[in-house]
Design a protein around this motif. Structure first.
Motif, short mmCIF file in Angstrom:
data_model
loop_
_atom_site.label_atom_id
_atom_site.label_comp_id
_atom_site.label_asym_id
_atom_site.label_seq_id
_atom_site.Cartn_x
_atom_site.Cartn_y
_atom_site.Cartn_z
N UNK A 179 0.86 -1.19 0.00
CA UNK A 179 0.00 0.00 0.00
C UNK A 179 0.89 1.23 0.00
N UNK A 180 0.66 2.15 -0.93
CA UNK A 180 1.39 3.41 -1.00
C UNK A 180 0.39 4.54 -0.77
N UNK A 181 0.59 5.28 0.31
CA UNK A 181 -0.39 6.28 0.71
C UNK A 181 0.25 7.65 0.83
N UNK A 182 -0.37 8.64 0.17
CA UNK A 182 0.05 10.02 0.34
C UNK A 182 -0.60 10.58 1.60
N UNK A 183 0.16 11.31 2.38
CA UNK A 183 -0.31 11.86 3.65
C UNK A 183 -0.29 13.37 3.54
N UNK A 184 -1.38 14.02 3.95
CA UNK A 184 -1.44 15.48 3.94
C UNK A 184 -2.16 15.95 5.19
N UNK A 185 -1.90 17.18 5.66
CA UNK A 185 -2.62 17.70 6.82
C UNK A 185 -4.11 17.80 6.52
N UNK A 186 -4.93 17.56 7.50
CA UNK A 186 -6.38 17.60 7.30
C UNK A 186 -6.89 19.04 7.26
N UNK A 226 -1.50 3.03 10.75
CA UNK A 226 -0.98 1.86 10.02
C UNK A 226 -0.59 0.75 10.99
N UNK A 227 -0.03 1.11 12.14
CA UNK A 227 0.35 0.10 13.13
C UNK A 227 -0.90 -0.59 13.67
N UNK A 228 -1.93 0.18 13.92
CA UNK A 228 -3.16 -0.40 14.46
C UNK A 228 -3.87 -1.29 13.43
N UNK A 229 -3.67 -0.99 12.16
CA UNK A 229 -4.27 -1.81 11.11
C UNK A 229 -3.53 -3.12 10.90
N UNK A 230 -2.27 -3.16 11.28
CA UNK A 230 -1.44 -4.33 11.02
C UNK A 230 -2.00 -5.54 11.76
N UNK A 231 -1.93 -6.68 11.11
CA UNK A 231 -2.38 -7.91 11.74
C UNK A 231 -1.36 -8.41 12.75
N UNK A 232 -1.46 -9.68 13.10
CA UNK A 232 -0.53 -10.24 14.08
C UNK A 232 0.87 -10.32 13.49
N UNK A 244 4.26 5.42 3.46
CA UNK A 244 3.59 6.67 3.80
C UNK A 244 4.49 7.84 3.39
N UNK A 245 3.92 8.80 2.66
CA UNK A 245 4.75 9.94 2.24
C UNK A 245 3.91 11.21 2.16
N UNK A 246 4.46 12.29 2.68
CA UNK A 246 3.85 13.61 2.52
C UNK A 246 4.56 14.39 1.42
N UNK A 247 5.82 14.03 1.20
CA UNK A 247 6.60 14.64 0.13
C UNK A 247 6.56 13.73 -1.09
N UNK A 279 7.14 -8.83 9.84
CA UNK A 279 5.94 -9.24 9.13
C UNK A 279 5.33 -8.06 8.39
N UNK A 280 5.25 -6.95 9.06
CA UNK A 280 4.70 -5.73 8.46
C UNK A 280 5.74 -4.63 8.58
N UNK A 281 5.91 -3.88 7.50
CA UNK A 281 6.82 -2.73 7.52
C UNK A 281 6.02 -1.49 7.15
N UNK A 282 6.19 -0.44 7.93
CA UNK A 282 5.66 0.88 7.60
C UNK A 282 6.86 1.75 7.24
N UNK A 283 6.98 2.09 5.98
CA UNK A 283 8.11 2.87 5.49
C UNK A 283 7.68 4.32 5.38
N UNK A 284 8.37 5.20 6.10
CA UNK A 284 7.94 6.59 6.23
C UNK A 284 8.86 7.50 5.43
N UNK A 285 8.26 8.32 4.59
CA UNK A 285 8.96 9.36 3.82
C UNK A 285 10.19 8.82 3.08
N UNK A 286 9.98 8.06 2.01
CA UNK A 286 11.13 7.55 1.23
C UNK A 286 12.07 8.65 0.77
N UNK A 287 11.53 9.82 0.42
CA UNK A 287 12.39 10.90 -0.07
C UNK A 287 13.39 11.34 0.99
#
Length: 695
Positions: free
Chosen positions: A545-552, A587-593, A680-683, A645-653
Motif C-alpha cells: 500500500x502506497x499512501x500520500x499523507x497530507x494535513x487535514x 498503520x500500526x493499528x491496522x497491522x495484523x498479528x 507513507x509519504x507527505x513529500x 511481518x509488516x513494515x511501515x516505510x515513512x517518507x522515502x524521499x
C-alpha cells in the motif's frame, strides 16, 4: 468419509511418533546429565564438564519447537522423520534424523526427474508445538504445486529474533549449505532470498559434519552491527550449535577506544587497501642501517662485526616474507649471537647453546637491536604517521598523493598515543599494524554477512582470522550503502585472501512478497550495480500500500502546495509531521498479528517513537529487535538484514536525501517486509521509485 478417517488415523500415528521422539530426547538428556566425572586431573574434569554442558545445550529444544518437520518414505517398509536433532531410542535406533545428515538430503532436493529413492515426501504443520496437519507429495506423480504448509511456515508471523529455516530450505539453498568445509563461497543474494539463513545453516552443517576439525579451530560469524547480531543470535543455538563466536567487525578489530568519527572522505581513504602498503612501509622505516662496528664481549675476548655485515644480516631478515616484524626483530638478536659464536669457534672455542642464548639476551646485543630494529608499537606508529608530515611522505610516497596525505594529518599531536581520538577506521589500521607483531586468533570457518559494506582494510582484518580455513561471504551489491561499498565480489574475495572462492547467485525471494519486490526492483537500474533482479516465490495479496499523507486542515493543505518547491514554514512543517505521525499510528493499528517495523530516516526516529508512545503503543528499542514488543522503530541506517511481518516505510524521499547512496538505503528499507509493506509519504516519492521501468 473413509478418506477423512484414514487421514485422522495417520495424524494420530504421527502424533504418537512425536510423543515417542519427545520421550527419547528426554532420556538422552537424562543419560547425559548422569555422566560421571571420573577424570584423573582438574583439566580433564573441566573438559568433561564443558563437553557435558555443550551436549545438554545441544539437546535443549523448547516445547513449542517441532522435533521433526518432515518425513521421507523410501519404500513401504522405511520411513525417515527429518528434524532439528538426531534422536534415538534406548536401543540406539533413530527416531528422528538430523536435517544435516546425508540421509536427509532427499527431503530438500528430491524431485520428479530425480526422486533420489523417495516415493513420498511429507511435510508437517504445527501450532504452538502441537502437530496439526500434514501434506504429502508423491514424487512419482507430482502436482507441481508449491507446498501449502511450506508457504504457511514462510509467512508465519513472528515477533522477536530470526528463526531457523530448516523446514523450508530450498534446493538452491541446500546445495550451498552442504558445501564442503574446504570450499569458500560467496553468495550474492537478492532481498529475501535467505542468504543470511544459508550462511548460518551452513555453519551448523559444517559443525555437524566436521566436528573434530572445527572444535579445535572454531567458527566465527561476523555481522554488520549489534542489532543484527541480536536478531540472528538464536538461530544456531536452535539448531543445537552453541560453540560459535559472533561479533561485529568493530568488535573484531577493537584495538583502541573509539572517541571520534572520520568525515566520509577520510574514512574512505583509511579503508583503502593502499593503506596496508603505507603501514608496511612505515614499519620498515623504523629499521635503520648501522654506521659503526658492533663490539660484542665474549669471555675474555671481544668480537667485531662491521656495519656492512650487520646490514646484510638485517636485510636478509627484512626480505624474508614469512617473518613478521616482531618475529624478525627477535631473530635478529639470535642471528647476531650465532655470528659471534662462529667467530669464537674459528678461534678454537666451543660455546654451548646456553651460552649463545645468554649472548642473544646480553645488554650489548639488545641495545643494538633496539637502536636499529626498534619494537613496533602500533598506536605510537600510527600517531607518528598522522602528526609527522615527512614521515608520512616517506611511507606514502607513490601511494598517496599530497591531498590524500593532508586528509590523514591530525591538526595537533595528542599528548599520548593511547589518549588519541581514534576513529573506527583507525582501529582497523591498528589491527593491521598489530598483525606485524603476531598472528591474531584464527578460525576454521568464518561467515561474513552483509559483506558488501566493508572496506578493503576490514576485509583484510577478517581474512587474517582465517588464513588456512574457509569463508562464507554473504551480501548484495545493490544493498551497499557505505561510501566504500564493494563494486564486485572478485575484488572482495581478493582482499579476504580467498580469490578461488566460487560466486553463487540466489535470485528467488522466499521472504519478500512479489508486489513489494517489484516496487523495489524499480530502483535497480539506478543503483549502478550489475546484479540480477530478484523474483518472488509468492505474489502476495494486498501486500503493498502506497499512501500520500497530507494535513487535514485545508489552509495548511494550500500552504503545502504553495511551498512544494521551497522550504515549508514552521507551522506547515509541524502540521505535516503531525499528519505523518497520525498515519503511522493508524498503520500500526491496522497491522495484523506479527512484528511491525517502522523504518524512517534516522532524524525522524525520535519523533515517531514519541508519537507511538503517546498513542499508547509500546515500542522496542531500535537496537534490540529481539525485545518482546512487536513494534520497533528502526533508523534506515540500521535496518539492513532485519525482517518484519509488516513494515511501515515513512517518507522515502527523506531516506534518499539523508546520504549520498540514499537510493540503495531505500532499496534495503523497501525489502524488509515478509507479509505487507505500507509506504507513507507527505513529500513526493523519489522519481526513480515512482516510475516503473517496465512500463
Amino acid at each position: 468419509m473413509a478418506t477423512d478417517a484414514r487421514l485422522s488415523t495417520e495424524l494420530d500415528e504421527e502424533r504418537r511418533h512425536l510423543r515417542l521422539a519427545r520421550d527419547c530426547l528426554d532420556r538422552m538428556r537424562e543419560r547425559t546429565e548422569q555422566v560421571t566425572d571420573n577424570a584423573w586431573d582438574e583439566l580433564s574434569s573441566w573438559a568433561l564438564g564443558r563437553t557435558r554442558s555443550e551436549r545438554l545445550a545441544a539437546l535443549a529444544i523448547a516445547p513449542d519447537v517441532p522435533l521433526f518437520f518432515g518425513r521421507l518414505d523410501l519404500d513401504p517398509a522405511e520411513e525417515l522423520h527429518i528434524g532439528r536433532r538426531h534422536i534415538r531410542d534406548d536401543g540406539g535406533e533413530p527416531v528422528v534424523i538430523d536435517w544435516r545428515a546425508p540421509l536427509a538430503v532427499p527431503f530438500y532436493r528430491a524431485h520428479a526427474e530425480d526422486p533420489m529413492g523417495v516415493a513420498r515426501r511429507r511435510r508437517f504443520g504445527f501450532h504452538g508445538g502441537a502437530l496439526t496437519s500434514f501434506e504429502d507429495e508423491s514424487l512419482a506423480a507430482p502436482t507441481g504445486r508449491t507446498s501449502r504448509i511450506m508457504l504457511a511456515e514462510i509467512e508465519r508471523p513472528r515477533v522477536g529474533p530470526m528463526r531457523d529455516i530448516v523446514a523450508t530450505i530450498q534446493p538452491d539453498q541446500d546445495v550451498l549449505v552442504r558445501s564442503a568445509l574446504e570450499q569458500s563461497l560467496c553468495v550474492q543474494g537478492a532481498p529475501g532470498t535467505g542468504k543470511t539463513a544459508v550462511g548460518l545453516h551452513r555453519a551448523a552443517y559444517l559443525l555437524y559434519t566436521y566436528p573434530e576439525r572445527l572444535r579445535r579451530s572454531g567458527v566465527l560469524v561476523v555481522g554488520p552491527n549489534a542489532a543484527f547480531l541480536r536478531y540472528i543470535a538464536g538461530v544456531l543455538p536452535a539448531l543445537g550449535e552453541v560453540a560459535v563466536t559472533q561479533c561485529t567487525v568493530a568488535e573484531l578489530t577493537a584495538t583502541a577506544a573509539v572517541r571520534a568519527e572520520d568525515p566520509p572522505a577520510v574514512a574512505t581513504l583509511k579503508g583503502d587497501t593502499r593503506m596496508a602498503a603505507v603501514l608496511a612501509r612505515a614499519a620498515d622505516l623504523l629499521i635503520t642501517a648501522p654506521d659503526r662496528t658492533l663490539v660484542v664481549p665474549f669471555g675474555s675476548r671481544r668480537y667485531r662485526i662491521g656495519p656492512a655485515d650487520l646490514w646484510a644480516l638485517i636485510e636478509e631478515l627484512r626480505r624474508d616474507q614469512g617473518l613478521r616484524f616482531g618475529t624478525a626483530r627477535e631473530r635478529l638478536a639470535v642471528v647476531l649471537a650465532q655470528r659471534v659464536r662462529r667467530l669464537a669457534e674459528n678461534d678454537g672455542l666451543s660455546p654451548s647453546d646456553r651460552t649463545t642464548e645468554r649472548l642473544a639476551r646480553s645488554g650489548v646485543v639488545k641495545a643494538f637491536v633496539d637502536a636499529h630494529w626498534p619494537a613496533l608499537e602500533p598506536a605510537a606508529l600510527l600517531a607518528r604517521l598522522y602528526t609527522e608530515p615527512r614521515f608520512l611522505a616517506a611511507a606514502a610516497g607513490g601511494l598517496l598523493d599530497a591531498g590524500e596525505q593532508a586528509l590523514l594529518r591530525w591538526p595537533a599531536p595528542p599528548r599520548t598515543a593511547r589518549g588519541a581520538r581514534w576513529t573506527a577506521a583507525d582501529t582497523v589500521l591498528l589491527d593491521e599494524l598489530a598483525s606485524h607483531l603476531e598472528r591474531p586468533d584464527s578460525y576454521g570457518h568464518i561467515v561474513l554477512d552483509e559483506a558488501q559494506d566493508l572496506s578493503a582494510m576490514q576485509y583484510r582484518a577478517v581474512g587474517r582470522r582465517c588464513p588456512t580455513g574457509s569463508v562464507t561471504v554473504l551480501g548484495d551489491l545493490a544493498q551497499g550503502t557505505a561510501p566504500w561499498a564493494a563494486a564486485d565480489w572478485a575484488t572482495v574475495l581478493g582482499h579476504l585472501g580467498k580469490p578461488e572462492a566460487a560466486v553463487s547467485y540466489l535470485t528467488t525471494g522466499y521472504r519478500v512478497p512479489g508486489e513489494v519486490l517489484a516496487l523495489a526492483n524499480r530502483l535497480l537500474p539506478h543503483l549502478a550495480v550489475g546484479v540480477p533482479p530478484g523474483r518472488a516465490l509468492r505474489a502476495g495479496h494486498d501486500a503493498l500500500a502506497v499512501r500520500a499523507v497530507a494535513p487535514v486542515n485545508a489552509p495548511l493543505d494550500a500552504a503545502v502546495d504553495a511551498a512544494a518547491n521551497g522550504p515549508l514554514d514552521a507551522a506547515v512543517d509541524a502540521a505535516v509531521d503531525a499528519a505523518v505521525n497520525a498515519a503511522v499510528v493508524a498503520a500500526v493499528r491496522e497491522a495484523g498479528e506479527g512484528s511491525v517495523g517502522i523504518i524512517a530516516a534516522d532524524a525522524m526516529v525520535r519523533g515517531l517513537t514519541a508519537a507511538l508512545g503517546g498513542a499508547g503503543i509500546a515500542v522496542a528499542p531500535p537496537d534490540h529487535p529481539e525485545a518482546a514488543e512487536r513494534v520497533t522503530v528502526i533508523p534506515a541506517s540500521l535496518c539492513k538484514g532485519l525482517e518484519f511481518d509488516h513494515v511501515v516505510l515513512v517518507e522515502p524521499a527523506e531516506i534518499v536525501a539523508a546520504e549520498p547512496l540514499g537510493l540503495r538505503r531505500l532499496y534495503v528499507a523497501l525489502t524488509r517486509a515478509v507479509s505487507r509493506l505500507t509506504v507513507l509519504h507527505s513529500r513526493p516519492l523519489p522519481p526513480e521509485l515512482a516510475a516503473d521501468p517496465a512500463a
